[in-house]
Design an enzyme around this catalytic site. Structure first.
Site, short mmCIF file in Angstrom:
data_model
loop_
_atom_site.label_atom_id
_atom_site.label_comp_id
_atom_site.label_asym_id
_atom_site.label_seq_id
_atom_site.Cartn_x
_atom_site.Cartn_y
_atom_site.Cartn_z
N LYS A 1 20.08 -27.61 31.94
CA LYS A 1 21.51 -28.14 32.14
C LYS A 1 22.40 -27.19 33.19
O LYS A 1 22.32 -25.90 32.95
CB LYS A 1 22.24 -28.58 31.17
N TYR B 1 28.55 -29.78 28.36
CA TYR B 1 28.56 -29.98 27.10
C TYR B 1 29.85 -30.96 26.48
O TYR B 1 29.74 -31.71 25.53
CB TYR B 1 28.45 -28.70 26.15
#
Length: 371
Positions: A137, A223
């Site tokens: 990510k 996140y």
């Protein structure tokens, strides 16, 4: 598509956290002999801090996959990793020889763990080589690059996942269950916070926009976005955002701190906070009949949470990355659900781009069409 030269990347990485100096303190590992290795073979592309201290040790604890190969631009690391993890010489590549991985049947999955601006290039090359792909990510530095990765994997008929480890983690899965089953009624407000201080290391690639694509938002911010979505079980329909910096001389190229506010289809509202200057690690959902939270929500664990009923949310700790990679291996070999498909990474980059657009336009409301 954004490209970064290998020379620029290696020069920057050598200066950054996770460079060669870290390898001298790499923890000893007991690699399994070849006769005991099970499941799919994984090659790690990029041997910085995350591969060194999280992914490689996790691959010693996986059941359905194992560390089979490495790709690095630092020759000094090749010998160290070869000895520590019993990696055959034929499974060691550099960035220039990477494409020859196509002939290596010992490697089934390529995990791209490079700076964000290099994700698209190596994910697409891995797909063309016929390897399944895990992309760390955020998936890329733009929506366009995410779409290119997805298209390449589809064309090559290989599986694609994004490195959102928490979807395989039991505390997070409990939060997802609360949202799905409306255990405390409908969520009316969700707040998520994710950040850590990154001062003291001005040469790290995360502060170089050409390599990172952005600052806190492109790091811990994804996140916070993820938590807001799985904590309520809906995609947002609009966002407003603000940015501020306490040290613009240090964070001169990337964002330091960003806040954003979401609207959801159910009428719920949400807020996120992310920073490269403050430690933040929480998810909180206020519902019609109570609340739930993770007061340790995004770290490598152990996580912890509680609810308005007085319950503690606590599960035995296991390496999140081992759970994540095993889940992807089961998706490939047994058709288990892909918990983190490429479409999720694409969705998040659409939100990231909308947040940056809102900031650029002075905090205006940006509609989100996420499908």
């Amino acid at each position: 598509m954004t490209t970064v030269s290998r020379r620029t990347f290696n020069k920057t990485l050598t200066k950054a956290i996770g460079g060669v100096a870290l390898m001298s303190t790499m923890p000893m590992a007991c690699a399994l002999p070849d006769t005991q290795k099970k499941g799919l073979g994984v090659a790690l592309v990029g041997l910085g801090t995350y591969s060194t201290y999280e992914l490689a040790p996790s691959l010693l604890e996986t059941t359905h996959c194992h560390l089979a190969g490495i790709v690095t631009g630092t020759p000094e690391k090749e010998k160290i990793w070869k000895e520590k993890y019993n990696i055959p010489e034929d499974n060691i590549y550099n960035y220039d020889t990477f494409d020859s991985i196509v002939t290596n049947d010992a490697i089934d999955i390529v995990y791209v763990v490079l700076p964000n601006a290099m994700h698209a290039d190596f994910c697409i090359r891995a797909a063309k080589a016929g390897k399944h792909v895990i992309c760390e990510k955020p998936m890329a530095v733009s929506v366009t690059e995410c779409e290119a990765i997805i298209a390449a994997c589809k064309k090559a008929n290989v599986k694609l996942s994004v490195g959102y480890r928490l979807h395989s983690e039991p505390h997070t899965q409990e939060i997802q269950r609360f949202a799905r089953e409306k255990t405390f009624g409908k969520v009316t407000y969700i707040a998520t916070e994710a950040g850590y201080p990154s001062n003291g290391f001005p040469n790290q690639w995360r502060l170089n926009k050409a390599l990172s694509g952005g600052g806190a938002l492109m790091n811990m911010g994804v996140y916070a976005i993820q938590g807001a979505i799985y904590g309520i079980g809906e995609n947002p329909i609009s966002v407003r955002a603000q940015e501020f910096s306490t040290n613009p001389a240090y964070y001169k190229d990337t964002d330091e701190t960003i806040t954003a506010q979401f609207e959801f289809p159910s009428g719920a509202v949400g807020s996120i906070f992310t920073s490269h200057n403050a430690k933040a690690d929480r998810l909180y959902a206020s519902c019609e009949k109570g609340w739930y939270e993770l007061d340790i929500a995004y770290t490598y664990g152990p996580l912890h949470g509680r609810t308005s009923r007085g319950d503690e949310i606590t599960f035995p700790h296991k390496r999140q990355q081992a759970l994540q990679m095993d889940d992807f291996a089961l998706h490939i070999t047994q058709g288990a659900p892909n918990k983190v498909p490429g479409s999720m990474g694409l969705r998040d980059l659409k939100i990231v781009e909308a947040i940056y657009k809102s900031i650029k336009e002075g905090g205006t409301k940006i509609p989100l069409n996420l499908g």
